[in-house]
Scaffold this active site. Structure first.
Site, short mmCIF file in Angstrom:
data_model
loop_
_atom_site.label_atom_id
_atom_site.label_comp_id
_atom_site.label_asym_id
_atom_site.label_seq_id
_atom_site.Cartn_x
_atom_site.Cartn_y
_atom_site.Cartn_z
N CYS A 1 0.85 -1.20 0.00
CA CYS A 1 0.00 0.00 0.00
C CYS A 1 0.89 1.25 0.00
O CYS A 1 2.00 1.23 0.51
CB CYS A 1 -0.90 -0.01 1.23
SG CYS A 1 -2.08 1.38 1.27
N ASP B 1 0.43 3.75 1.74
CA ASP B 1 0.42 4.30 3.10
C ASP B 1 1.84 4.60 3.59
O ASP B 1 2.73 3.74 3.50
CB ASP B 1 -0.26 3.27 4.02
CG ASP B 1 -0.58 3.83 5.39
OD1 ASP B 1 0.37 4.29 6.08
OD2 ASP B 1 -1.75 3.82 5.78
N ARG C 1 3.09 4.65 6.33
CA ARG C 1 3.59 3.83 7.45
C ARG C 1 4.07 2.46 7.00
O ARG C 1 4.67 1.72 7.77
CB ARG C 1 2.48 3.69 8.50
CG ARG C 1 2.04 5.02 9.08
CD ARG C 1 0.70 4.89 9.78
NE ARG C 1 -0.38 4.49 8.87
CZ ARG C 1 -1.64 4.28 9.24
NH1 ARG C 1 -1.99 4.42 10.50
NH2 ARG C 1 -2.55 3.94 8.35
N HIS D 1 -2.11 -4.23 4.88
CA HIS D 1 -1.80 -3.82 6.26
C HIS D 1 -3.09 -3.49 7.00
O HIS D 1 -4.04 -2.97 6.41
CB HIS D 1 -0.84 -2.63 6.28
CG HIS D 1 -1.43 -1.35 5.75
ND1 HIS D 1 -1.85 -0.34 6.58
CD2 HIS D 1 -1.72 -0.95 4.50
CE1 HIS D 1 -2.34 0.66 5.85
NE2 HIS D 1 -2.28 0.31 4.58
N CYS E 1 -5.75 -0.03 7.10
CA CYS E 1 -5.61 0.49 5.73
C CYS E 1 -6.78 1.43 5.43
O CYS E 1 -7.95 1.01 5.45
CB CYS E 1 -5.58 -0.67 4.74
SG CYS E 1 -5.31 -0.11 3.04
CO CO Z 1 -3.37 1.08 3.06
#
Ligand code: CO
Length: 208
Positions: free
Chosen positions: A41, A43, A45, A97, A100
């Site tokens: 992803c 993202d 993080r 994850h 998400c």
């Molecule tokens: Co995500």
């Protein structure tokens, strides 16, 4: 994060690399031979290389919102094609994850504009697994399970790609489904039994 800081960090990184190996960047220019394609992803993080402890040259990475394999996504198709046919990676990992945002958004009844057609694919995963998901009373548990099932369906979507099927049959290319649990930092192998998942559907998706 200030942009100025990024350039300062970059210089420190260069200094550290050169301190341990004066030819580090010369070697880097010679090419790459990663054995793993990691699809994760976007993202901020989910820092693919950092959480895997991988070095430059070791992992080929593709990231998008909610680690999706969408058949008409030219970007993803180019990455997979290059990884499978040219780099000849041995493994493709789909890594979702928990927490998400894309998966969360797909669980809401909300118009999100251009994100709608993208997240629609996650709603389709929900539909395929509706009975299991609707039997989970706790919303957070249901959300976590959808993250996992989305990873599973994206693994199946990978196997629908001709070059992946070919490499799977000819050189046993492995497809793995993982989840990054940011509560603990752990990477979890969902141990998806792909041959089992594919048994009933390969008659439909087999490209010969
Ligand atoms: Co995500």
């Amino acid at each position: 994060m200030e942009l100025k800081k990024i350039f300062e960090n970059n210089q420190k990184w260069i200094d550290r690399k050169l301190a341990t190996d004066a030819q580090y960047f010369e070697k880097l220019c010679k090419g790459q031979s990663p054995e793993v394609l990691f699809v994760g992803c976007s993202d901020s993080r989910v820092t693919a290389e950092e959480l895997m402890g991988s070095q430059p040259g070791e992992v080929f990475v593709h990231r998008n919102v909610s680690n999706m394999i969408i058949s008409i996504d030219l970007n993803m198709n180019a990455v997979v094609d290059y990884a499978v046919n040219f780099l000849k990676v041995k493994h493709i990992v789909i890594c979702g994850h928990y927490f998400c945002g894309g998966v969360k958004a797909a669980m809401q009844a909300q118009d999100l504009g251009i994100l709608n057609p993208w997240l629609r694919n996650i709603r389709d995963v929900y539909r395929i697994h509706k009975i299991e998901l609707n039997n989970i009373p706790d919303e957070n548990d249901r959300y976590n399970r959808l993250v996992e099932l989305n990873v599973q369906e994206q693994c199946i979507n990978l196997i629908k790609i001709a070059s992946v099927q070919k490499a799977y049959k000819q050189r046993n290319l492995q497809v793995h489904g993982w989840v990054f649990d940011m509560q603990t930092g752990k990477l979890i192998d969902l141990k998806i039994d792909l041959p089992k998942e594919l048994k009933d559907i390969m008659e439909i998706y087999d490209l010969g």
